[in-house]
Each structure stands twice: as C-alpha cells, then as structure tokens.
Design a protein around this motif. Structure first.
Motif, PDB file in Angstrom:
ATOM      1  N   SER A  62      18.594  46.296  39.469  1.00  0.00           N
ATOM      2  CA  SER A  62      19.078  45.968  40.662  1.00  0.00           C
ATOM      3  C   SER A  62      20.729  46.396  40.902  1.00  0.00           C
ATOM      4  O   SER A  62      21.153  46.358  42.048  1.00  0.00           O
ATOM      5  N   VAL A  63      21.395  46.982  39.927  1.00  0.00           N
ATOM      6  CA  VAL A  63      22.673  47.252  39.995  1.00  0.00           C
ATOM      7  C   VAL A  63      22.915  48.896  39.763  1.00  0.00           C
ATOM      8  O   VAL A  63      23.992  49.453  39.891  1.00  0.00           O
ATOM      9  N   LYS A  64      21.795  49.426  39.246  1.00  0.00           N
ATOM     10  CA  LYS A  64      21.941  50.644  38.723  1.00  0.00           C
ATOM     11  C   LYS A  64      22.379  51.686  39.906  1.00  0.00           C
ATOM     12  O   LYS A  64      22.016  51.478  41.064  1.00  0.00           O
ATOM     13  N   GLY A  65      23.199  52.598  39.609  1.00  0.00           N
ATOM     14  CA  GLY A  65      23.710  53.423  40.675  1.00  0.00           C
ATOM     15  C   GLY A  65      24.801  52.786  41.183  1.00  0.00           C
ATOM     16  O   GLY A  65      25.620  53.357  42.144  1.00  0.00           O
ATOM     17  N   ARG A  66      25.199  51.454  41.561  1.00  0.00           N
ATOM     18  CA  ARG A  66      26.210  50.896  42.018  1.00  0.00           C
ATOM     19  C   ARG A  66      27.329  50.409  41.175  1.00  0.00           C
ATOM     20  O   ARG A  66      28.565  50.313  41.639  1.00  0.00           O
ATOM     21  N   PHE A  67      26.831  49.760  40.175  1.00  0.00           N
ATOM     22  CA  PHE A  67      27.701  49.245  39.333  1.00  0.00           C
ATOM     23  C   PHE A  67      28.255  50.180  37.913  1.00  0.00           C
ATOM     24  O   PHE A  67      27.248  50.707  37.464  1.00  0.00           O
ATOM     25  N   THR A  68      29.262  50.034  37.444  1.00  0.00           N
ATOM     26  CA  THR A  68      29.585  50.909  36.323  1.00  0.00           C
ATOM     27  C   THR A  68      30.408  50.051  35.169  1.00  0.00           C
ATOM     28  O   THR A  68      31.380  49.419  35.662  1.00  0.00           O
ATOM     29  N   ILE A  69      29.748  49.979  33.998  1.00  0.00           N
ATOM     30  CA  ILE A  69      30.476  49.013  33.006  1.00  0.00           C
ATOM     31  C   ILE A  69      31.542  50.249  32.146  1.00  0.00           C
ATOM     32  O   ILE A  69      30.976  51.346  31.875  1.00  0.00           O
ATOM     33  N   SER A  70      32.505  49.816  31.760  1.00  0.00           N
ATOM     34  CA  SER A  70      33.394  50.716  30.793  1.00  0.00           C
ATOM     35  C   SER A  70      34.352  49.752  29.910  1.00  0.00           C
ATOM     36  O   SER A  70      34.622  48.787  30.232  1.00  0.00           O
ATOM     37  N   GLY A  71      34.858  50.524  29.021  1.00  0.00           N
ATOM     38  CA  GLY A  71      35.642  49.685  28.085  1.00  0.00           C
ATOM     39  C   GLY A  71      37.172  50.525  27.776  1.00  0.00           C
ATOM     40  O   GLY A  71      36.951  51.658  27.836  1.00  0.00           O
ATOM     41  N   ASP A  72      38.211  49.736  27.437  1.00  0.00           N
ATOM     42  CA  ASP A  72      39.347  50.254  27.159  1.00  0.00           C
ATOM     43  C   ASP A  72      39.738  49.726  25.947  1.00  0.00           C
ATOM     44  O   ASP A  72      40.369  48.342  25.744  1.00  0.00           O
ATOM     45  N   ASN A  73      39.687  50.441  24.565  1.00  0.00           N
ATOM     46  CA  ASN A  73      39.866  49.870  23.286  1.00  0.00           C
ATOM     47  C   ASN A  73      41.278  49.491  23.281  1.00  0.00           C
ATOM     48  O   ASN A  73      41.741  48.643  22.649  1.00  0.00           O
ATOM     49  N   ALA A  74      42.145  50.269  23.949  1.00  0.00           N
ATOM     50  CA  ALA A  74      43.673  50.021  23.689  1.00  0.00           C
ATOM     51  C   ALA A  74      44.134  48.986  24.352  1.00  0.00           C
ATOM     52  O   ALA A  74      45.216  48.063  24.031  1.00  0.00           O
ATOM     53  N   LYS A  75      43.379  48.342  25.521  1.00  0.00           N
ATOM     54  CA  LYS A  75      43.549  47.187  26.190  1.00  0.00           C
ATOM     55  C   LYS A  75      42.643  46.099  25.803  1.00  0.00           C
ATOM     56  O   LYS A  75      42.920  44.845  26.318  1.00  0.00           O
ATOM     57  N   ASN A  76      41.784  46.301  24.842  1.00  0.00           N
ATOM     58  CA  ASN A  76      40.958  45.234  24.632  1.00  0.00           C
ATOM     59  C   ASN A  76      40.288  44.766  25.760  1.00  0.00           C
ATOM     60  O   ASN A  76      40.209  43.434  25.825  1.00  0.00           O
ATOM     61  N   THR A  77      39.876  45.479  26.725  1.00  0.00           N
ATOM     62  CA  THR A  77      39.278  45.228  28.014  1.00  0.00           C
ATOM     63  C   THR A  77      38.298  45.880  28.318  1.00  0.00           C
ATOM     64  O   THR A  77      38.142  47.079  28.157  1.00  0.00           O
ATOM     65  N   VAL A  78      37.159  45.148  28.882  1.00  0.00           N
ATOM     66  CA  VAL A  78      35.959  45.926  29.486  1.00  0.00           C
ATOM     67  C   VAL A  78      35.770  45.411  30.921  1.00  0.00           C
ATOM     68  O   VAL A  78      36.420  44.510  31.516  1.00  0.00           O
ATOM     69  N   TYR A  79      35.489  46.403  31.604  1.00  0.00           N
ATOM     70  CA  TYR A  79      35.512  46.456  32.960  1.00  0.00           C
ATOM     71  C   TYR A  79      34.064  46.363  33.792  1.00  0.00           C
ATOM     72  O   TYR A  79      33.113  46.969  33.229  1.00  0.00           O
ATOM     73  N   LEU A  80      33.890  46.054  34.774  1.00  0.00           N
ATOM     74  CA  LEU A  80      32.861  46.025  35.691  1.00  0.00           C
ATOM     75  C   LEU A  80      33.134  46.453  37.197  1.00  0.00           C
ATOM     76  O   LEU A  80      33.806  45.738  37.878  1.00  0.00           O
ATOM     77  N   GLN A  81      32.948  47.875  37.442  1.00  0.00           N
ATOM     78  CA  GLN A  81      33.432  48.393  38.713  1.00  0.00           C
ATOM     79  C   GLN A  81      32.044  48.134  39.555  1.00  0.00           C
ATOM     80  O   GLN A  81      31.005  48.566  39.142  1.00  0.00           O
ATOM     81  N   MET A  82      32.275  47.413  40.688  1.00  0.00           N
ATOM     82  CA  MET A  82      31.137  47.297  41.523  1.00  0.00           C
ATOM     83  C   MET A  82      31.231  47.862  42.717  1.00  0.00           C
ATOM     84  O   MET A  82      32.149  47.300  43.691  1.00  0.00           O
ATOM     85  N   ASN A  83      30.534  48.701  43.205  1.00  0.00           N
ATOM     86  CA  ASN A  83      30.561  49.365  44.501  1.00  0.00           C
ATOM     87  C   ASN A  83      29.179  49.066  45.403  1.00  0.00           C
ATOM     88  O   ASN A  83      28.254  48.542  44.849  1.00  0.00           O
ATOM     89  N   SER A  84      29.613  49.310  46.701  1.00  0.00           N
ATOM     90  CA  SER A  84      28.438  49.063  47.569  1.00  0.00           C
ATOM     91  C   SER A  84      27.827  47.750  47.467  1.00  0.00           C
ATOM     92  O   SER A  84      26.581  47.459  47.583  1.00  0.00           O
ATOM     93  N   LEU A  85      28.678  46.642  47.576  1.00  0.00           N
ATOM     94  CA  LEU A  85      28.315  45.394  47.123  1.00  0.00           C
ATOM     95  C   LEU A  85      27.188  44.879  48.450  1.00  0.00           C
ATOM     96  O   LEU A  85      27.342  45.039  49.418  1.00  0.00           O
ATOM     97  N   LYS A  86      26.146  44.079  47.728  1.00  0.00           N
ATOM     98  CA  LYS A  86      25.404  43.273  48.720  1.00  0.00           C
ATOM     99  C   LYS A  86      25.371  41.882  48.659  1.00  0.00           C
ATOM    100  O   LYS A  86      25.982  41.332  47.644  1.00  0.00           O
ATOM    101  N   PRO A  87      24.825  41.276  49.650  1.00  0.00           N
ATOM    102  CA  PRO A  87      25.185  39.484  49.515  1.00  0.00           C
ATOM    103  C   PRO A  87      24.382  39.081  48.365  1.00  0.00           C
ATOM    104  O   PRO A  87      24.623  38.165  47.750  1.00  0.00           O
ATOM    105  N   GLU A  88      23.275  39.752  47.962  1.00  0.00           N
ATOM    106  CA  GLU A  88      22.566  39.206  46.799  1.00  0.00           C
ATOM    107  C   GLU A  88      23.157  39.392  45.546  1.00  0.00           C
ATOM    108  O   GLU A  88      22.736  39.079  44.432  1.00  0.00           O
ATOM    109  N   ASP A  89      24.484  40.119  45.533  1.00  0.00           N
ATOM    110  CA  ASP A  89      25.053  40.132  44.290  1.00  0.00           C
ATOM    111  C   ASP A  89      26.179  39.019  44.215  1.00  0.00           C
ATOM    112  O   ASP A  89      26.787  38.935  43.217  1.00  0.00           O
ATOM    113  N   THR A  90      26.047  38.128  45.366  1.00  0.00           N
ATOM    114  CA  THR A  90      26.974  36.805  45.216  1.00  0.00           C
ATOM    115  C   THR A  90      26.448  36.222  43.842  1.00  0.00           C
ATOM    116  O   THR A  90      25.371  35.590  43.782  1.00  0.00           O
ATOM    117  N   ALA A  91      27.409  35.560  43.108  1.00  0.00           N
ATOM    118  CA  ALA A  91      27.244  35.210  41.906  1.00  0.00           C
ATOM    119  C   ALA A  91      28.362  34.490  41.064  1.00  0.00           C
ATOM    120  O   ALA A  91      29.507  35.224  41.328  1.00  0.00           O
TER     121      ALA A  91
END
Length: 123
Positions: A62-91
């Motif tokens: 449902s999110v393939k092609g729109r969301f991207t997960i990535s990590g930054d070891n130096a910052k101990n942080t993982v990200y979720l970039q969400m593009n082209s958001l849809k109402p059904e992504d509400t959560a």
C-alpha cells in the motif's frame, strides 16, 4: 533501547511528511527497525522496515513507491519519508526495533516501541 517518534501532523492529500524515530540506549544499528501504523478500529499494520545493516528495505504494498525508510547511524535515527499522502494513510505511526536474527513484518516480534505520532491526511 528507547524510541521516540516525531514528525506527524495534519496535511492534505498529495502532501509529504517525514517521520523521525530517535533511538537511545543501545545503538540502533544492532536492531532491525520498522514503522507500523494503526488506524481507529483497525489492527496495527506493517508499513516499512530496514535491516540492521541498512542493506535491505521492505515495504507494504500500500505504500510502495510513495514511502521511503532510511537510517542514519551517526544520529541513531530512522526516518520514514512519506510522499503523495492519501486519506487512507491516516493513522498513528509507530517505530519499532527488533533484535531478532531475521527481519520481520510481524508486530509482535518487535520488542521495542516508540510512543506513536499521529498522521492525518485530509481529502
């Protein structure tokens, strides 16, 4: 490991958001990291995961092609970039960490959870 999710908000359909999950304690490179979401009245569902090495990423259809997960070891942080958001992504979106050998999309196999951040997409 302690997880702190942030970055949620109210956006319109088609907009973008970036969620962040900051880890403290044991370095998050020891864990597979994932994002899950839960809408009102629904079960928690898998969104995306990244392997502890960072070499593998996995997405729900449902999110393939729109969301991207990535990590930054130096910052101990993982990200979720969400593009082209849809109402059904509400959560409420949760980050989670798993110390298991094999990466998984099953929520109950993740031992550590952040507190959740609300994403609301209006039409």
């Amino acid at each position: 490991v302690q997880l702190q999710a942030s970055g949620g908000g109210l956006v319109q359909a088609g907009d973008s958001l970036r969620l962040s999950c900051a880890a403290s304690g044991r370095t998050f490179s020891s864990y597979h990291m994932a994002w899950f979401r839960q809408a009102p009245g629904k079960e928690r569902e898998f969104v995306a995961a990244i392997s502890r090495s960072g070499g593998g990423t996995y997405y729900a259809d449902s999110v393939k092609g729109r969301f991207t997960i990535s990590g930054d070891n130096a910052k101990n942080t993982v990200y979720l970039q969400m593009n082209s958001l849809k109402p059904e992504d509400t959560a409420v979106y949760y980050c989670a960490a798993s110390g298991r050998v094999v990466i998984t999309t099953t929520p109950k196999l993740y031992s550590y959870w952040g507190q959740g951040t609300q994403v609301t997409v209006s039409s």
